[in-house]
Structures are given as structure tokens and as C-alpha cells.
Scaffold this motif. Structure first.
Motif, PDB file in Angstrom:
ATOM      1  N   ARG A  14       0.833  -1.206   0.000  1.00 41.36           N
ATOM      2  CA  ARG A  14       0.000   0.000   0.000  1.00 41.36           C
ATOM      3  C   ARG A  14       0.866   1.254   0.000  1.00 41.36           C
ATOM      4  O   ARG A  14       1.973   1.260   0.541  1.00 41.36           O
ATOM      5  N   TRP A  15       0.332   2.325  -0.605  1.00 42.64           N
ATOM      6  CA  TRP A  15       1.035   3.596  -0.700  1.00 42.64           C
ATOM      7  C   TRP A  15       0.764   4.471   0.511  1.00 42.64           C
ATOM      8  O   TRP A  15      -0.329   4.485   1.053  1.00 42.64           O
ATOM      9  N   GLY A  16       1.798   5.216   0.893  1.00 46.32           N
ATOM     10  CA  GLY A  16       1.710   6.234   1.927  1.00 46.32           C
ATOM     11  C   GLY A  16       2.781   7.267   1.636  1.00 46.32           C
ATOM     12  O   GLY A  16       3.386   7.258   0.561  1.00 46.32           O
ATOM     13  N   PHE A  17       3.052   8.143   2.587  1.00 48.68           N
ATOM     14  CA  PHE A  17       4.043   9.199   2.381  1.00 48.68           C
ATOM     15  C   PHE A  17       5.024   9.210   3.544  1.00 48.68           C
ATOM     16  O   PHE A  17       4.621   9.116   4.708  1.00 48.68           O
ATOM     17  N   VAL A  18       6.311   9.346   3.221  1.00 47.31           N
ATOM     18  CA  VAL A  18       7.370   9.405   4.230  1.00 47.31           C
ATOM     19  C   VAL A  18       8.057  10.758   4.166  1.00 47.31           C
ATOM     20  O   VAL A  18       8.032  11.431   3.133  1.00 47.31           O
ATOM     21  N   ASN A  19       8.695  11.144   5.281  1.00 44.76           N
ATOM     22  CA  ASN A  19       9.514  12.348   5.254  1.00 44.76           C
ATOM     23  C   ASN A  19      10.904  11.968   4.727  1.00 44.76           C
ATOM     24  O   ASN A  19      11.152  10.817   4.379  1.00 44.76           O
ATOM     25  N   TYR A  20      11.818  12.921   4.698  1.00 43.33           N
ATOM     26  CA  TYR A  20      13.117  12.632   4.094  1.00 43.33           C
ATOM     27  C   TYR A  20      13.984  11.692   4.933  1.00 43.33           C
ATOM     28  O   TYR A  20      15.002  11.194   4.450  1.00 43.33           O
ATOM     29  N   LEU A  21      13.585  11.389   6.138  1.00 42.75           N
ATOM     30  CA  LEU A  21      14.314  10.397   6.927  1.00 42.75           C
ATOM     31  C   LEU A  21      13.767   8.986   6.712  1.00 42.75           C
ATOM     32  O   LEU A  21      14.255   8.027   7.283  1.00 42.75           O
ATOM     33  N   GLY A  22      12.721   8.891   5.875  1.00 50.00           N
ATOM     34  CA  GLY A  22      12.134   7.588   5.593  1.00 50.00           C
ATOM     35  C   GLY A  22      11.107   7.162   6.630  1.00 50.00           C
ATOM     36  O   GLY A  22      10.749   5.996   6.706  1.00 50.00           O
ATOM     37  N   ARG A  23      10.605   8.105   7.413  1.00 54.71           N
ATOM     38  CA  ARG A  23       9.611   7.790   8.445  1.00 54.71           C
ATOM     39  C   ARG A  23       8.210   8.112   7.933  1.00 54.71           C
ATOM     40  O   ARG A  23       7.996   9.156   7.310  1.00 54.71           O
ATOM     41  N   TRP A  24       7.273   7.229   8.223  1.00 52.91           N
ATOM     42  CA  TRP A  24       5.902   7.402   7.746  1.00 52.91           C
ATOM     43  C   TRP A  24       5.256   8.634   8.381  1.00 52.91           C
ATOM     44  O   TRP A  24       5.217   8.758   9.593  1.00 52.91           O
ATOM     45  N   ILE A  25       4.735   9.515   7.539  1.00 52.41           N
ATOM     46  CA  ILE A  25       3.959  10.666   7.987  1.00 52.41           C
ATOM     47  C   ILE A  25       2.483  10.411   7.686  1.00 52.41           C
ATOM     48  O   ILE A  25       1.625  10.677   8.507  1.00 52.41           O
ATOM     49  N   VAL A  26       2.202   9.891   6.491  1.00 60.03           N
ATOM     50  CA  VAL A  26       0.857   9.479   6.122  1.00 60.03           C
ATOM     51  C   VAL A  26       0.901   7.967   5.963  1.00 60.03           C
ATOM     52  O   VAL A  26       1.629   7.442   5.113  1.00 60.03           O
ATOM     53  N   GLU A  27       0.187   7.276   6.819  1.00 63.61           N
ATOM     54  CA  GLU A  27       0.230   5.814   6.858  1.00 63.61           C
ATOM     55  C   GLU A  27      -0.068   5.191   5.490  1.00 63.61           C
ATOM     56  O   GLU A  27      -0.913   5.693   4.756  1.00 63.61           O
ATOM     57  N   PRO A  28       0.603   4.095   5.172  1.00 61.29           N
ATOM     58  CA  PRO A  28       0.407   3.435   3.874  1.00 61.29           C
ATOM     59  C   PRO A  28      -0.882   2.614   3.843  1.00 61.29           C
ATOM     60  O   PRO A  28      -0.913   1.475   4.281  1.00 61.29           O
ATOM     61  N   LYS A  29      -1.929   3.233   3.293  1.00 61.17           N
ATOM     62  CA  LYS A  29      -3.213   2.544   3.224  1.00 61.17           C
ATOM     63  C   LYS A  29      -3.918   2.784   1.895  1.00 61.17           C
ATOM     64  O   LYS A  29      -5.092   2.493   1.760  1.00 61.17           O
ATOM     65  N   TYR A  30      -3.192   3.277   0.908  1.00 58.94           N
ATOM     66  CA  TYR A  30      -3.799   3.644  -0.364  1.00 58.94           C
ATOM     67  C   TYR A  30      -3.370   2.690  -1.486  1.00 58.94           C
ATOM     68  O   TYR A  30      -2.256   2.179  -1.485  1.00 58.94           O
ATOM     69  N   THR A  31      -4.266   2.515  -2.451  1.00 57.68           N
ATOM     70  CA  THR A  31      -3.964   1.630  -3.579  1.00 57.68           C
ATOM     71  C   THR A  31      -3.259   2.371  -4.704  1.00 57.68           C
ATOM     72  O   THR A  31      -2.670   1.749  -5.584  1.00 57.68           O
ATOM     73  N   ASP A  32      -3.312   3.702  -4.700  1.00 58.80           N
ATOM     74  CA  ASP A  32      -2.578   4.522  -5.665  1.00 58.80           C
ATOM     75  C   ASP A  32      -2.431   5.912  -5.063  1.00 58.80           C
ATOM     76  O   ASP A  32      -3.005   6.210  -4.012  1.00 58.80           O
TER      77      ASP A  32
END
Length: 177
Positions: free
Chosen positions: A102-120
Motif C-alpha cells: 500500500r502507498w503512503g508518504f514518508v519524510n526525508y528520513l524515511g519515516r511514515w507521515i501518512v500511513e500506507p493505506k492507499y492503492t494509488d
């Protein structure tokens, strides 16, 4: 001599490490792939690949960016942000969770900011300064803010429809149809 280190593939096991000017291992071969060092001491980094993902190490061989990025170029972009220490809260990059896909968004340190729960996914703009991104859950698209809050529900058939609806909301125009 002795100051810079260079990526080198060990011909015996295929792993990548880093050698100094004299060809001596400074960081033992342990990576699936490795790139050159960027920046200047003490803020320099090199992209490295572990478990199919890219992250970065510093000039002492310490992992500074989690190996979460799908491409080397994305890890390099993150490393450049690390050098400057800018945009910690705004720089977000889409990537997948290695376990769920699943897709999500990380900051530049590679830490999840927006949890990976998306299909695109979409992006927070080419310059990474846009406040919203389009994301897909199941078969429909919606919009989220930088913290993952829902801006518009997942009711749109395409990413473009979700983006259009967002532009209407931003300009206080009604969304009809």
C-alpha cells in the motif's frame, strides 16, 4: 588520499561496499547496490540498497535514512534534504509499505507521515509545496492533506476528477454533478 570513499561491488559475493583511495574496504560489502557519496564532510551521504529498497548512510557508514524508497533517485533527493535540514515537516515522498504494497508518504528520513493505506497516489506537487494530494482507496479517489486528513471523500472515479473537485473547493466554488 584516504579522505573519500567509493562504491565497489565485491566480485565474490556480489555485495556492494565502499573502499578508500587505496582500495581498502572502509565499509564492508553488505548492500545490494550503492551509489556515490554526495555533499561535503561532515554532511555527506551515499544511497544504499537493502532488501530491495533505497536509503542512505553517512560518511561514517551509519544509516541516516531508512531504506524505504523504491528508486535510488528518491533516496538521493531525501539525502539532499537531510544535508540542508530543510522542509522536515513539508517534504513528503510517496512510497509503498514493503509488507502490504500500500502507498503512503514518508519524510526525508524515511519515516511514515501518512500511513500506507492507499492503492494509488498523487504527489504534493512537483516542488513538494502543495498542501493536498490525490489518493485512491479501493476503486475511488479522494484528497488528503499533508497530515493524512481527508479533505474530500473517496468518491471520484479518476485522479483528475478528485483534483478538479479540490480546485473547486479551494476557490469556494460549488461541486455539482
Amino acid at each position: 588520499p584516504g579522505k573519500w570513499v567509493y562504491p565497489l561491488k565485491n566480485i565474490f559475493d556480489g555485495k556492494w561496499g565502499f573502499v578508500n583511495y587505496y582500495g581498502q574496504w572502509k565499509f564492508e560489502p553488505q548492500f545490494e547496490d550503492a551509489g556515490q557519496f554526495y555533499g561535503e564532510e561532515p554532511m555527506s551521504f551515499a544511497p544504499v540498497k537493502l532488501n530491495g529498497r533505497w536509503g542512505c548512510i553517512d560518511a561514517k557508514g551509519i544509516q541516516i535514512i531508512e531504506p524505504i524508497f523504491l528508486e535510488e533517485a528518491h533516496a538521493v533527493d531525501a539525502g539532499k534534504q537531510w544535508i540542508h535540514g530543510r522542509h522536515y515537516d513539508t517534504w513528503l515522498y510517496p512510497t509503498t509499505n514493503p509488507e502490504t504494497g500500500r502507498w503512503g508518504f514518508v519524510n526525508y528520513l524515511g519515516r511514515w507521515i501518512v500511513e500506507p493505506k492507499y492503492t494509488d497516489h498523487g504527489y504534493f506537487g512537483a516542488d513538494n509545496n502543495y498542501m493536498y494530494a490525490q489518493v485512491k482507496r479501493g476503486e475511488t479517489w479522494g484528497n488528503i492533506s499533508r497530515d493524512g486528513s481527508i479533505v474530500s471523500e473517496y468518491v471520484f472515479a479518476t485522479k483528475e476528477d478528485a483534483a478538479y473537485a479540490l480546485s473547486q473547493l479551494e476557490h469556494n466554488r460549488p461541486i455539482d454533478g
